[in-house]
Design a protein around this motif. Structure first.
Motif, PDB file in Angstrom:
ATOM      1  N   LEU A 195      -1.716  -5.374  17.968  1.00 22.18           N
ATOM      2  CA  LEU A 195      -2.328  -6.373  17.106  1.00 22.18           C
ATOM      3  C   LEU A 195      -3.764  -5.992  16.743  1.00 22.18           C
ATOM      4  CD1 LEU A 195      -1.041  -9.718  18.643  1.00 22.18           C
ATOM      5  CD2 LEU A 195      -0.703  -8.942  16.296  1.00 22.18           C
ATOM      6  N   ARG A 196      -4.455  -5.428  17.697  1.00 18.99           N
ATOM      7  CA  ARG A 196      -5.824  -4.979  17.418  1.00 18.99           C
ATOM      8  C   ARG A 196      -5.826  -3.905  16.340  1.00 18.99           C
ATOM      9  NH1 ARG A 196      -9.565  -1.478  21.603  1.00 18.99           N
ATOM     10  NH2 ARG A 196     -10.849  -0.506  20.010  1.00 18.99           N
ATOM     11  N   MET A 197      -4.913  -2.951  16.465  1.00 22.92           N
ATOM     12  CA  MET A 197      -4.818  -1.898  15.454  1.00 22.92           C
ATOM     13  C   MET A 197      -4.396  -2.471  14.111  1.00 22.92           C
ATOM     14  SD  MET A 197      -3.360   1.438  17.457  1.00 22.92           S
ATOM     15  CE  MET A 197      -1.846   0.660  17.983  1.00 22.92           C
ATOM     16  N   LEU A 198      -3.481  -3.451  14.160  1.00 20.50           N
ATOM     17  CA  LEU A 198      -3.037  -4.092  12.931  1.00 20.50           C
ATOM     18  C   LEU A 198      -4.210  -4.798  12.252  1.00 20.50           C
ATOM     19  CD1 LEU A 198      -0.487  -4.592  11.270  1.00 20.50           C
ATOM     20  CD2 LEU A 198      -0.137  -6.706  12.577  1.00 20.50           C
ATOM     21  N   LYS A 217       5.173  -1.114   3.219  1.00 16.46           N
ATOM     22  CA  LYS A 217       6.070  -0.059   3.682  1.00 16.46           C
ATOM     23  C   LYS A 217       5.764   0.278   5.140  1.00 16.46           C
ATOM     24  CE  LYS A 217       6.642   2.037  -0.879  1.00 16.46           C
ATOM     25  NZ  LYS A 217       6.472   3.262  -1.700  1.00 16.46           N
ATOM     26  N   PHE A 218       6.838   0.351   5.924  1.00 14.97           N
ATOM     27  CA  PHE A 218       6.647   0.568   7.362  1.00 14.97           C
ATOM     28  C   PHE A 218       6.009   1.926   7.652  1.00 14.97           C
ATOM     29  CE2 PHE A 218       7.920   1.390  11.742  1.00 14.97           C
ATOM     30  CZ  PHE A 218       7.519   0.199  12.325  1.00 14.97           C
ATOM     31  N   ILE A 219       6.320   2.959   6.855  1.00 11.76           N
ATOM     32  CA  ILE A 219       5.763   4.287   7.104  1.00 11.76           C
ATOM     33  C   ILE A 219       4.252   4.292   6.954  1.00 11.76           C
ATOM     34  CG2 ILE A 219       6.056   5.039   4.697  1.00 11.76           C
ATOM     35  CD1 ILE A 219       6.417   7.187   7.895  1.00 11.76           C
ATOM     36  N   GLU A 220       3.736   3.446   6.046  1.00 12.41           N
ATOM     37  CA  GLU A 220       2.286   3.364   5.865  1.00 12.41           C
ATOM     38  C   GLU A 220       1.627   2.705   7.070  1.00 12.41           C
ATOM     39  OE1 GLU A 220      -1.459   3.787   4.018  1.00 12.41           O
ATOM     40  OE2 GLU A 220       0.485   4.764   3.726  1.00 12.41           O
ATOM     41  N   ILE A 221       2.285   1.669   7.599  1.00 11.80           N
ATOM     42  CA  ILE A 221       1.768   1.028   8.808  1.00 11.80           C
ATOM     43  C   ILE A 221       1.780   2.020   9.969  1.00 11.80           C
ATOM     44  CG2 ILE A 221       2.165  -0.805  10.501  1.00 11.80           C
ATOM     45  CD1 ILE A 221       3.428  -2.441   8.329  1.00 11.80           C
ATOM     46  N   TYR A 222       2.872   2.757  10.086  1.00 11.02           N
ATOM     47  CA  TYR A 222       3.004   3.731  11.169  1.00 11.02           C
ATOM     48  C   TYR A 222       1.903   4.785  11.085  1.00 11.02           C
ATOM     49  CZ  TYR A 222       4.966   7.224  14.290  1.00 11.02           C
ATOM     50  OH  TYR A 222       5.134   8.127  15.299  1.00 11.02           O
ATOM     51  N   ARG A 223       1.649   5.275   9.877  1.00 11.13           N
ATOM     52  CA  ARG A 223       0.606   6.298   9.706  1.00 11.13           C
ATOM     53  C   ARG A 223      -0.757   5.752  10.130  1.00 11.13           C
ATOM     54  NH1 ARG A 223      -3.229   7.909   6.302  1.00 11.13           N
ATOM     55  NH2 ARG A 223      -2.906   6.217   4.827  1.00 11.13           N
ATOM     56  N   LYS A 224      -1.043   4.527   9.736  1.00 11.85           N
ATOM     57  CA  LYS A 224      -2.311   3.907  10.101  1.00 11.85           C
ATOM     58  C   LYS A 224      -2.380   3.655  11.609  1.00 11.85           C
ATOM     59  CE  LYS A 224      -4.366   3.443   6.083  1.00 11.85           C
ATOM     60  NZ  LYS A 224      -5.700   4.029   5.814  1.00 11.85           N
ATOM     61  N   PHE A 225      -1.240   3.267  12.198  1.00 13.23           N
ATOM     62  CA  PHE A 225      -1.186   3.056  13.646  1.00 13.23           C
ATOM     63  C   PHE A 225      -1.529   4.340  14.390  1.00 13.23           C
ATOM     64  CE2 PHE A 225       1.386  -0.888  15.045  1.00 13.23           C
ATOM     65  CZ  PHE A 225       0.656  -1.690  14.182  1.00 13.23           C
ATOM     66  N   VAL A 226      -0.943   5.461  13.940  1.00 12.43           N
ATOM     67  CA  VAL A 226      -1.194   6.744  14.592  1.00 12.43           C
ATOM     68  C   VAL A 226      -2.675   7.112  14.486  1.00 12.43           C
ATOM     69  CG1 VAL A 226      -0.727   9.226  14.518  1.00 12.43           C
ATOM     70  CG2 VAL A 226       1.157   7.593  14.307  1.00 12.43           C
ATOM     71  N   ASP A 227      -3.260   6.889  13.328  1.00 15.04           N
ATOM     72  CA  ASP A 227      -4.689   7.163  13.140  1.00 15.04           C
ATOM     73  C   ASP A 227      -5.526   6.354  14.123  1.00 15.04           C
ATOM     74  OD1 ASP A 227      -4.147   8.923  11.117  1.00 15.04           O
ATOM     75  OD2 ASP A 227      -4.584   7.516   9.492  1.00 15.04           O
ATOM     76  N   CYS A 228      -5.174   5.070  14.265  1.00  6.28           N
ATOM     77  CA  CYS A 228      -5.921   4.205  15.174  1.00  6.28           C
ATOM     78  C   CYS A 228      -5.751   4.621  16.632  1.00  6.28           C
ATOM     79  CB  CYS A 228      -5.481   2.749  14.997  1.00  6.28           C
ATOM     80  SG  CYS A 228      -6.051   1.983  13.485  1.00  6.28           S
TER      81      CYS A 228
END
Length: 255
Positions: A195-198, A217-228
């Motif tokens: 949630l913090r990353m979100l 798009k879920f892939i965009e969220i995933y990419r941002k999650f990995v960056d965080c």
């Protein structure tokens, strides 16, 4: 104290809030009874000391870990004899096997006082057996608490507005639709770290636009999650050194 009271084990998956929960409990208990000595120890900050062999609890833990001396040392030892000491040990799963064995030895020497310990679930059975205790798990946040968490996060970051409550609700609902059919959304976004990353990645204007339009798009969220996650690993864990640049480069190449 009963044997169960002597050791409180918090065991859960990564990102569930074990460290934050332990520190919050420590701070709350700290102000409840001033006649009890409370000490919070981040185990990964004492790797060198935990590799040393020892037989005497007070000489090792009090002097080398807590680094007490003079009147503080005498006061601690008196409270220790009176069973009025609580030690909070965070991150058992983040230390080496040698350090783990010495940490268990340390806890067994810590007689008649109370220990709180956090670990990930793969070490739960071993610790329950060796410390003769049970384990507590942290429940994922439900939808209402997820929205509340996001709003509080934005308030703390100075990004809260009159529309934040509705926006947080929209985020949670959109993610439930994205992952609900193949994953338990509560276990995915109900974890404080996720949630913090979100909350962080939703500062991106394009992400915000996609959420509000329902085109997330879920892939965009995933990419941002990995960056965080990489940023947290590099900045907060601080153990990667030169490998951090390699991981960042690899991540950029893959996306």
């Amino acid at each position: 104290m009963t044997k169960f009271d002597d050791c409180v084990l918090i065991s859960d998956i990564p990102g569930s809030g074990k460290s934050s929960t332990l520190r919050e409990i420590y701070l709350k208990l700290l102000g409840v009874n001033p006649t009890v000595w409370h000490a919070f120890v981040d185990l990964k900050e004492h790797l060198k000391e935990l590799q040393e062999d020892f037989d005497n609890f007070s000489q090792f833990f009090v002097v080398k870990i807590l680094k007490l001396s003079g009147l503080d040392l005498l006061f601690f030892l008196e409270l220790y004899k009176d069973e009025k000491v609580r030690i909070f040990l965070d991150g058992f799963d983040e230390i080496s096997p040698v350090c783990k064995e010495n940490c268990i030895k340390l806890m067994k020497l810590f007689e008649s006082n109370q220990i709180w310990l956090t670990t990930r679930t793969h070490l739960e059975c071993e610790l329950k057996k060796k410390l003769e205790t049970e384990a507590f798990e942290l429940k994922p946040l439900n939808k209402e608490k997820q929205v509340e968490f996001l709003c509080e996060f934005w308030k703390h970051a100075g990004n809260y507005s009159k529309n934040s409550q509705d926006f947080a609700t929209k985020i949670v609902e959109q993610l439930e639709k994205l992952v609900g059919s193949w994953w338990d959304s509560e276990n995915l976004i109900g974890l404080p770290l996720q949630l913090r990353m979100l909350g962080e990645i939703c500062g991106n204007n394009q992400i915000n636009s996609d959420i509000l339009s329902g085109n997330l798009k879920f892939i965009e969220i995933y990419r941002k999650f990995v960056d965080c996650k990489l940023e947290i690993l590099v900045k907060e864990k601080g153990k990667l050194g030169e490998e951090a640049n390699k991981l960042s480069s690899l991540n950029s190449a893959n996306f």
